[in-house]
Design an enzyme around this catalytic site. Structure first.
Site, PDB file in Angstrom:
ATOM      1  N   ARG A 150       0.687  -9.911  60.639  1.00  0.00           N
ATOM      2  CA  ARG A 150       1.686  -9.547  59.640  1.00  0.00           C
ATOM      3  C   ARG A 150       2.826 -10.554  59.727  1.00  0.00           C
ATOM      4  O   ARG A 150       3.012 -11.210  60.758  1.00  0.00           O
ATOM      5  CB  ARG A 150       2.230  -8.147  59.906  1.00  0.00           C
ATOM      6  CG  ARG A 150       1.206  -7.022  59.811  1.00  0.00           C
ATOM      7  CD  ARG A 150       1.860  -5.694  60.122  1.00  0.00           C
ATOM      8  NE  ARG A 150       0.948  -4.565  59.965  1.00  0.00           N
ATOM      9  CZ  ARG A 150       0.245  -4.020  60.956  1.00  0.00           C
ATOM     10  NH1 ARG A 150       0.372  -4.500  62.189  1.00  0.00           N
ATOM     11  NH2 ARG A 150      -0.559  -2.995  60.730  1.00  0.00           N
ATOM     12  N   LYS A 174       3.043  -2.304  63.895  1.00  0.00           N
ATOM     13  CA  LYS A 174       3.675  -1.076  63.434  1.00  0.00           C
ATOM     14  C   LYS A 174       3.520   0.021  64.485  1.00  0.00           C
ATOM     15  O   LYS A 174       2.506   0.097  65.172  1.00  0.00           O
ATOM     16  CB  LYS A 174       3.045  -0.619  62.116  1.00  0.00           C
ATOM     17  CG  LYS A 174       3.392  -1.515  60.932  1.00  0.00           C
ATOM     18  CD  LYS A 174       2.835  -0.943  59.647  1.00  0.00           C
ATOM     19  CE  LYS A 174       3.257  -1.800  58.451  1.00  0.00           C
ATOM     20  NZ  LYS A 174       2.717  -1.262  57.183  1.00  0.00           N
ATOM     21  N   HIS A 244       1.108 -12.341  53.336  1.00  0.00           N
ATOM     22  CA  HIS A 244       0.126 -11.260  53.363  1.00  0.00           C
ATOM     23  C   HIS A 244      -1.196 -11.694  52.741  1.00  0.00           C
ATOM     24  O   HIS A 244      -2.253 -11.143  53.061  1.00  0.00           O
ATOM     25  CB  HIS A 244       0.676 -10.035  52.636  1.00  0.00           C
ATOM     26  CG  HIS A 244       0.034  -8.756  53.076  1.00  0.00           C
ATOM     27  ND1 HIS A 244       0.255  -8.209  54.314  1.00  0.00           N
ATOM     28  CD2 HIS A 244      -0.856  -7.933  52.469  1.00  0.00           C
ATOM     29  CE1 HIS A 244      -0.444  -7.094  54.437  1.00  0.00           C
ATOM     30  NE2 HIS A 244      -1.127  -6.919  53.335  1.00  0.00           N
ATOM     31  N   ARG A 247      -3.218 -12.963  55.539  1.00  0.00           N
ATOM     32  CA  ARG A 247      -3.729 -11.848  56.347  1.00  0.00           C
ATOM     33  C   ARG A 247      -4.908 -11.185  55.638  1.00  0.00           C
ATOM     34  O   ARG A 247      -5.915 -10.860  56.268  1.00  0.00           O
ATOM     35  CB  ARG A 247      -2.605 -10.837  56.578  1.00  0.00           C
ATOM     36  CG  ARG A 247      -3.012  -9.563  57.313  1.00  0.00           C
ATOM     37  CD  ARG A 247      -1.757  -8.774  57.669  1.00  0.00           C
ATOM     38  NE  ARG A 247      -1.973  -7.352  57.804  1.00  0.00           N
ATOM     39  CZ  ARG A 247      -2.332  -6.728  58.921  1.00  0.00           C
ATOM     40  NH1 ARG A 247      -2.554  -7.429  60.026  1.00  0.00           N
ATOM     41  NH2 ARG A 247      -2.475  -5.405  58.948  1.00  0.00           N
ATOM     42  N   TYR A 279      -8.282  -3.703  52.359  1.00  0.00           N
ATOM     43  CA  TYR A 279      -8.496  -5.124  52.625  1.00  0.00           C
ATOM     44  C   TYR A 279      -9.937  -5.549  52.365  1.00  0.00           C
ATOM     45  O   TYR A 279     -10.363  -6.609  52.787  1.00  0.00           O
ATOM     46  CB  TYR A 279      -8.133  -5.441  54.075  1.00  0.00           C
ATOM     47  CG  TYR A 279      -6.669  -5.317  54.339  1.00  0.00           C
ATOM     48  CD1 TYR A 279      -5.830  -6.415  54.231  1.00  0.00           C
ATOM     49  CD2 TYR A 279      -6.105  -4.097  54.677  1.00  0.00           C
ATOM     50  CE1 TYR A 279      -4.478  -6.296  54.447  1.00  0.00           C
ATOM     51  CE2 TYR A 279      -4.753  -3.969  54.906  1.00  0.00           C
ATOM     52  CZ  TYR A 279      -3.948  -5.075  54.781  1.00  0.00           C
ATOM     53  OH  TYR A 279      -2.603  -4.951  55.004  1.00  0.00           O
TER      54      TYR A 279
END
Length: 305
Positions: A150, A174, A244, A247, A279
């Site tokens: 991230r 996170k 992103h 990622r 994703y």
């Protein structure tokens, strides 16, 4: 702008920082959500959180929806309101939680864009100069794509975070959860070159940040976003590149090559497998069913306690 709702919001944010010890980013999100809600309540001539009922929360959400807020944003704002009202109840400043049981309108799921393998090759294999900033940008892009980081994770890297001996990095994602991730050889080589160039713009030898700007300080979110966009344009890529996207490209390419959804979940640091589905361009329910039916250890029932 300050109003009669502001003191309670400030008290709640103080609680998040001092008691729950949430990150500054999370606290900022709570504050932004609650202030937006308060502004609409002021427009509707409300003056106290305790006078807001479930019907008013529905009107509030409908108003935000008409003003362009999507389903995912509204879900987050409802979650912020529910958490906030739990605190108000604890403090004796509310009689009930008007946000309980209220759902946001659904919005269509948008798949994040990914670069294809050829575009990644153009981005990362194009010959660059020995300019320190170009070497830094390449190292950042390599790290994000190599390990699926991230933006906040790549910005938090320190000069001693990467283990060059075994090709790995430990990042805190996170929920303050640490992940031990592999780092590819191209990324390691790019970081080594950057570390040599880093000394040319370093101002303070005590600065531990791996990626620093011309001021010698840790890079900001906006700096990385603008530099990656600039790098893509210089290489002739016909789309706006943001961290992103790299990622997502990592996750998509890993899944296409391995088919191992659970491994990609671990690499991305997702608590739930359903999150990883965003994703992919594959059907999550089908994948999960195939995995749970085929993997020998997935069939084991959890121990009863």
């Amino acid at each position: 702008m300050s109003n009669s709702f502001t003191p309670d919001i400030d008290g709640f944010l103080h609680h998040l920082v001092t008691e729950r010890r949430l990150s500054a980013h999370t606290v900022d999100n709570y504050g932004r959500d609650l202030h937006q809600c308060a502004d609409i309540l002021v427009e509707r001539r409300f003056t106290h959180w305790s006078s807001v009922g479930a019907d008013e929360v529905r009107v509030l959400i409908a108003t935000l929806h008409r003003r362009g807020k999507g389903g995912k944003t509204l879900q987050r704002m409802l979650s912020s309101l529910r958490t906030f009202y739990r605190w108000l109840l604890r403090e004796g400043k509310a009689r009930n939680n008007p946000a309980d049981g209220i759902r946001a309108p659904k919005s269509g799921r948008r798949l994040p864009k990914a670069l294809d393998v050829d575009e990644i090759s153009t981005l990362l294999n194009t010959k660059i100069s020995d300019d320190p900033l170009q070497l830094r940008d390449l190292a950042m892009m390599e790290m994000i794509y190599s390990s699926g980081l991230r933006l906040a994770e790549v910005l938090s890297l320190d000069i001693d975070t990467i283990d060059f001996r075994d090709g790995s990095v430990v990042v805190t994602g996170k929920g303050s959860k640490a992940r031990h991730l592999p780092v590819g050889v191209p990324a390691l080589n790019a970081v080594r070159k950057w570390l040599k160039a880093r000394t040319l713009i370093l101002k303070d030898t005590n600065e531990k940040a791996l990626f620093i700007g011309q001021t010698g300080k840790r890079l900001s979110t906006r700096s990385v976003q603008s530099r990656l966009s600039k790098a893509a344009k210089e290489r002739g890529l016909d789309q706006h590149l943001h961290p992103h996207m790299l990622r997502h490209s990592f996750a998509t390419h890993m899944l296409e090559s391995s088919g191992d959804l659970r491994a990609v979940q671990e690499l991305l640091g997702h608590a739930n497998l359903s999150t990883t589905q965003v994703y992919t361009h594959l059907d999550f329910q089908h994948l999960a069913k195939v995995y749970d039916a085929a993997h020998p250890r997935a069939q084991k029932k959890p121990d009863k306690k």
